[in-house]
Design a protein around this motif. Sequence first.
Motif, short mmCIF file in Angstrom:
data_model
loop_
_atom_site.label_atom_id
_atom_site.label_comp_id
_atom_site.label_asym_id
_atom_site.label_seq_id
_atom_site.Cartn_x
_atom_site.Cartn_y
_atom_site.Cartn_z
N GLY A 61 0.82 -1.21 0.00
CA GLY A 61 0.00 0.00 0.00
C GLY A 61 0.84 1.26 0.00
N GLY A 62 0.45 2.20 0.77
CA GLY A 62 1.15 3.47 0.74
C GLY A 62 2.46 3.42 1.52
N TYR A 63 3.21 4.47 1.40
CA TYR A 63 4.43 4.58 2.19
C TYR A 63 4.61 6.05 2.56
N ALA A 64 5.44 6.28 3.53
CA ALA A 64 5.68 7.66 3.95
C ALA A 64 7.14 7.80 4.35
N GLU A 65 7.66 9.01 4.22
CA GLU A 65 9.05 9.24 4.56
C GLU A 65 9.15 10.23 5.72
N PHE A 66 10.07 9.94 6.59
CA PHE A 66 10.24 10.79 7.77
C PHE A 66 11.69 11.18 7.95
N ARG A 67 11.84 12.29 8.61
CA ARG A 67 13.16 12.73 9.02
C ARG A 67 13.25 12.49 10.52
N ALA A 68 14.31 11.82 10.96
CA ALA A 68 14.49 11.62 12.40
C ALA A 68 15.80 12.29 12.81
N VAL A 69 15.70 13.20 13.76
CA VAL A 69 16.88 13.89 14.24
C VAL A 69 17.21 13.35 15.63
N PHE A 70 18.40 12.78 15.77
CA PHE A 70 18.86 12.28 17.08
C PHE A 70 19.78 13.35 17.67
N THR A 71 19.39 13.92 18.79
CA THR A 71 20.21 15.00 19.33
C THR A 71 21.20 14.44 20.36
N PRO A 72 22.30 15.16 20.57
CA PRO A 72 23.30 14.69 21.54
C PRO A 72 22.73 14.58 22.95
N LYS A 73 21.57 15.25 23.21
CA LYS A 73 20.99 15.16 24.55
C LYS A 73 20.12 13.92 24.70
N GLY A 74 19.99 13.16 23.62
CA GLY A 74 19.23 11.93 23.73
C GLY A 74 17.78 12.06 23.31
N VAL A 75 17.43 13.16 22.63
CA VAL A 75 16.05 13.36 22.20
C VAL A 75 15.93 12.97 20.73
N ILE A 76 14.81 12.35 20.38
CA ILE A 76 14.56 12.02 18.98
C ILE A 76 13.42 12.90 18.47
N GLU A 77 13.67 13.64 17.39
CA GLU A 77 12.61 14.45 16.79
C GLU A 77 12.28 13.83 15.44
N VAL A 78 11.02 13.44 15.28
CA VAL A 78 10.61 12.82 14.02
C VAL A 78 9.58 13.72 13.35
#
Lengths: 208, 460
Positions: B437-454
């Motif tokens: 079916g469908g698909y999606a693309e994401f950007r994941a930013v792993f910060t040095p403080k241990g936070v993940i921003e998607v």
Amino acid sequence: MNASVTAPPPVSTPSDTSIPSVLSSLPDMPLRGHSCPRRARQQIDLILLAIEALDLGGSEAILLVAQELDLKPILKHRVYLWQLRSTNPLRRYTQRIPLTQPEAKAMVAIACNLARRLTVPIRELLLAYQKLEEKGLSPQHHFRLADYLERFRAHFRSRMNPKRAAVMVYNDDDKLNQLALGILKQLLFCTGTAGTQRFWVSLFDGEL
Amino acid sequence: MQLQRRYNLPNCTLLVDGLADTTGEIGYSQRLGVLMNLDCYLSGESDPLSGGIDFLTSLMAAVSHYAQQCLSGVPHPQCQAGASPVQIRVLAPDQHELQVYDIPPQAPNPTEPSRRITLNTVQFFDLVEALDQLLADPLTLPQLTLPLNPLSRGDVAEHQPLIQRTAAPTLGIASLATAAALFFFAPVPEIQRPLVDPSLPGQEGTSSQNDAETAANPPGTDAENAPIHTRETLLALNSKIYEQIDVAWTEAPTYSENLTYRVSVNAEGEIRGYRPDNDRSARYENNTPLPDLLTVAPEGSTENLTDFKVVLTPQGRIEVNPWHGFPDDPIVPVSGETSVPSPETTTVPTVTSPQLERGEAISDPNVLKALNEQLRSQLDEQWTISPSFDNSVIFRFEVDEGGRIVNFAPASAGAGQYLSELGFAGLKISEPEAASGGYAEFRAVFTPKGVIEVSPWDGF
């Protein structure tokens, strides 16, 4: 023995100016880097390994002697000593910390102190090996020698990384036995009057 | 006043006769200051070795150097110094021969030693110990000291026999000649064209590498075994090599310029060989962790090796890259916020895997939001090691409609090397369903403080 081992490890280390007296006879080597060379790190760990194979209480004795020789400021505690031994590049969990000269000297002093206490079994095993060689018999024919070799092999195999080329060289019992006997001979030289200096200086042959 | 000292060991006895040193301070009348005679009794020998102070110092020097040689395993040439009347050599692993000369042997006219004594290791050690006890005794010949110094690098290299020094280059030339002769008879290999358009930049490296390996295979073997790598497998190997070197590198660099090595690894990332890229790298080879990391292939197995370029900097930085580069770089750089790639170009073109039939890109903001959260929690769960990086690390993820990771790729410089640390590589499903079916693309930013921003790659 009245030495107590229950004292918690000191959190902050005392100033480095108080160098324990046993180490003063060992000269500082003009190393290019901060850490002792690879062969030195490997050799110290293997010598201690052989002591553990010779003496059932070897690993505890290492800690006790560290205390008796006032080396606690350098070797701090059990885990730190383990980390320092794991600077041996052959180890399975080799540590990315440098082995400084005072730390290496402290381990050399402990190894030679223990070697001196083990003078009798070391000489006995070497003479036994010599007799077996003359008769063309394998080391298995001497109970204590076979015991030492077996324990050395077990320690070596459980702690060294079998994927390292330098460890793979010892892939069968015979080759490991030869290594164990070679280190036993080195231990003999550590038992002498100048054993500590001799062992310390030998670690840097061809490295400076 | 005449004094005598005796140093007794099971296999060796030293008898020292001398005169009291009366010139020193009061209270030292017991100090033996001048040697008259030394007798050295060794077990099995009826006659002692005897001599004066010259004999004693020669004996001490030879014995001390030989003892150091026993301890370190590095040959001390001083044990057999030409002009010395006492020399020691190895007969067998456990047998040592002590030779005493009346006239020291000179190179042009060698003389026979007047005494040859064979000692085993324990007997030799007793001789060492007796002499060391004499040296340590403050009341016997206090002017004698034990000059213990490690051998220098120069000493070791200088005294390596010529044959040993020239063996490596000779062997190299010989094997090159043999290989050249053999390849002369080998048929010209058929070239397998890569499946994708060869005009793509970066493909050349891979294809020529395949050609080279086809040529290297003996005729008859299948060239399909040659490693053909996708970007992901190269990345995974890349980070494995990085990690191994990173863990094993404990010695501070003694060099002041970058060292470059061509490192060959098998499919598991185990280092099977390496080659310095220049003289400097060869010289400092032993200052790098590479010799320790070398592993040997099990006997009889054939492995396909992939080459990587490893650069070690004097600052302690490690740079690892495939020797022939990555197959292609379709990744949009981090700064390319505005350049929205079309779905066709975002799927990573690889040499081997055929392009998957793609469904539609998911655009429903609610679905995207759910997938976004699902991806974030998946990544969060896998990331257990505290970050070793100082700048944020960015990856681009492609997930299917079920939220499973179909593909990922680094989207910031050097991100690939943290792959193992971030731990999510295993989440990628190995067999993506084609035409799903469908698909999606994401950007994941792993910060040095241990936070993940998607966030969705193209925004909500």
